[in-house]
Motif scaffolding. Structure first.
Motif, short mmCIF file in Angstrom:
data_model
loop_
_atom_site.label_atom_id
_atom_site.label_comp_id
_atom_site.label_asym_id
_atom_site.label_seq_id
_atom_site.Cartn_x
_atom_site.Cartn_y
_atom_site.Cartn_z
N ARG A 1 68.11 54.90 131.99
CA ARG A 1 67.50 53.57 131.78
C ARG A 1 66.14 53.47 132.46
O ARG A 1 65.23 52.85 131.92
CB ARG A 1 68.45 52.48 132.30
N SER B 1 69.50 45.71 118.40
CA SER B 1 70.19 45.93 119.67
C SER B 1 70.96 47.24 119.60
O SER B 1 71.21 47.80 118.52
CB SER B 1 71.16 44.79 119.95
N SER B 2 71.38 47.73 120.76
CA SER B 2 72.17 48.97 120.80
C SER B 2 73.46 48.87 120.00
O SER B 2 73.80 49.81 119.26
CB SER B 2 72.47 49.35 122.26
N GLY C 1 67.89 51.72 121.55
CA GLY C 1 67.70 50.29 121.70
C GLY C 1 66.45 49.91 122.47
O GLY C 1 66.01 48.76 122.42
N TYR C 2 65.84 50.86 123.18
CA TYR C 2 64.59 50.60 123.88
C TYR C 2 63.39 50.67 122.95
O TYR C 2 62.29 50.24 123.32
CB TYR C 2 64.42 51.61 125.02
N ASP D 1 71.58 58.78 121.01
CA ASP D 1 72.18 57.73 121.83
C ASP D 1 71.70 56.34 121.39
O ASP D 1 70.51 56.02 121.54
CB ASP D 1 71.81 57.98 123.29
N PRO D 2 72.59 55.49 120.87
CA PRO D 2 72.17 54.14 120.47
C PRO D 2 71.60 53.31 121.62
O PRO D 2 70.73 52.46 121.39
CB PRO D 2 73.47 53.51 119.94
N VAL D 3 72.07 53.54 122.85
CA VAL D 3 71.52 52.81 123.99
C VAL D 3 70.06 53.19 124.19
O VAL D 3 69.20 52.32 124.40
CB VAL D 3 72.34 53.08 125.26
N ALA E 1 74.39 51.31 116.94
CA ALA E 1 75.64 52.09 116.95
C ALA E 1 76.45 51.83 115.70
O ALA E 1 77.04 52.77 115.12
CB ALA E 1 76.45 51.74 118.20
#
Length: 245
Positions: A180, A229-230, A208-209, A203-205, A234
């Motif tokens: 992060r 959004s993540s 998301g950035y 990675d969807p997280v 996803a």
């Protein structure tokens, strides 16, 4: 200056010949605008890394055209292509690729030394300051955490002040907290400094950035999400991975 930082038109990349040929990219047309952060996602084998390699000049398309900052890459010989990558493109990979015997500041200045220039100390210090490591300049990689090593790799990519920064799973080897931190740093560089960034990720997280996520399936574009959004990313990935082969 061209409207797009990177422009791809009808890009196809095949490996092998005859019945053994594999099409990694299939007629991809895509733009990456100046000062944008784009994530590239898709199921395993969808052509994500091949897209990054063709967009950045690390690989040549079988057909189609790629331009960076208005410069068409297709007609460049290897020497001119190497110079363009050195001067206008930055790379960050999952592996940090730091030289263990060099300090952080020496690793950061290495691209300039390889280009035959003496790295200005102030410029090296500024690159390290940008990534929050101004006080770690004299530390060697073994004295830094994984996240700090990736920040050094990022500073090394930024030392040439590239027009476009390409990342291939740049947080893949990091824990969630450190990931992060690095992703926030990348996003801030885009929004505050106008640094065009293209990042391949699974990675969807991480995705998301980004401002925008483009999806590949079997070498072809399969839609995009803007400002997602993540969880939305996803869910979209889950649909793609559920498609019949």
């Amino acid at each position: 200056m061209a409207d797009e930082a990177v422009r791809m038109r009808h890009v196809t990349r095949r490996y092998g010949t005859g019945t053994a040929a594999v099409t990694a990219l299939d007629d991809v047309t895509l733009d990456f605008g100046h000062g944008t952060f784009t994530a590239v996602m898709g199921p395993s084998g969808s052509g994500k890394s091949t897209l990054l390699q063709c967009a950045s000049g690390l690989d040549r398309p079988t057909s189609g055209s790629v331009a960076v900052g208005g410069t068409e890459l297709t007609g460049l010989d290897e020497t001119r292509l190497t110079l363009l990558r050195r001067d206008r493109i930055g790379f960050v990979f999952q592996a940090f690729n730091l030289l263990p015997s060099l300090t952080a500041e020496q690793n950061v200045g290495l691209p300039l030394r390889l280009a035959g220039h003496r790295p200005p100390p102030a410029r090296v210090a500024e690159a390290l300051r940008q990534v929050g490591l101004g006080s770690r300049a004299r530390h060697r990689p073994a004295e830094l955490s994984g996240g700090q090593q990736q920040r050094v790799a990022l500073a090394r990519a930024l030392i040439t002040r590239p027009q476009v920064l390409f990342g291939d799973e740049p947080t893949g080897a990091l824990d969630s907290v450190t990931s992060r931190e690095v992703l926030t740093l990348l996003r801030d560089m885009v929004h505050q400094e106008g640094r065009t960034t293209v990042m391949v990720t699974h990675d969807p997280v991480a995705a998301g950035y980004a401002d925008r996520v483009v999806f590949l399936v079997d070498g072809r574009l399969d839609g995009e999400l803007v400002g997602a959004s993540s969880p939305q990313i996803a869910a979209h990935m889950a649909k793609l991975e559920a498609l019949p082969c």
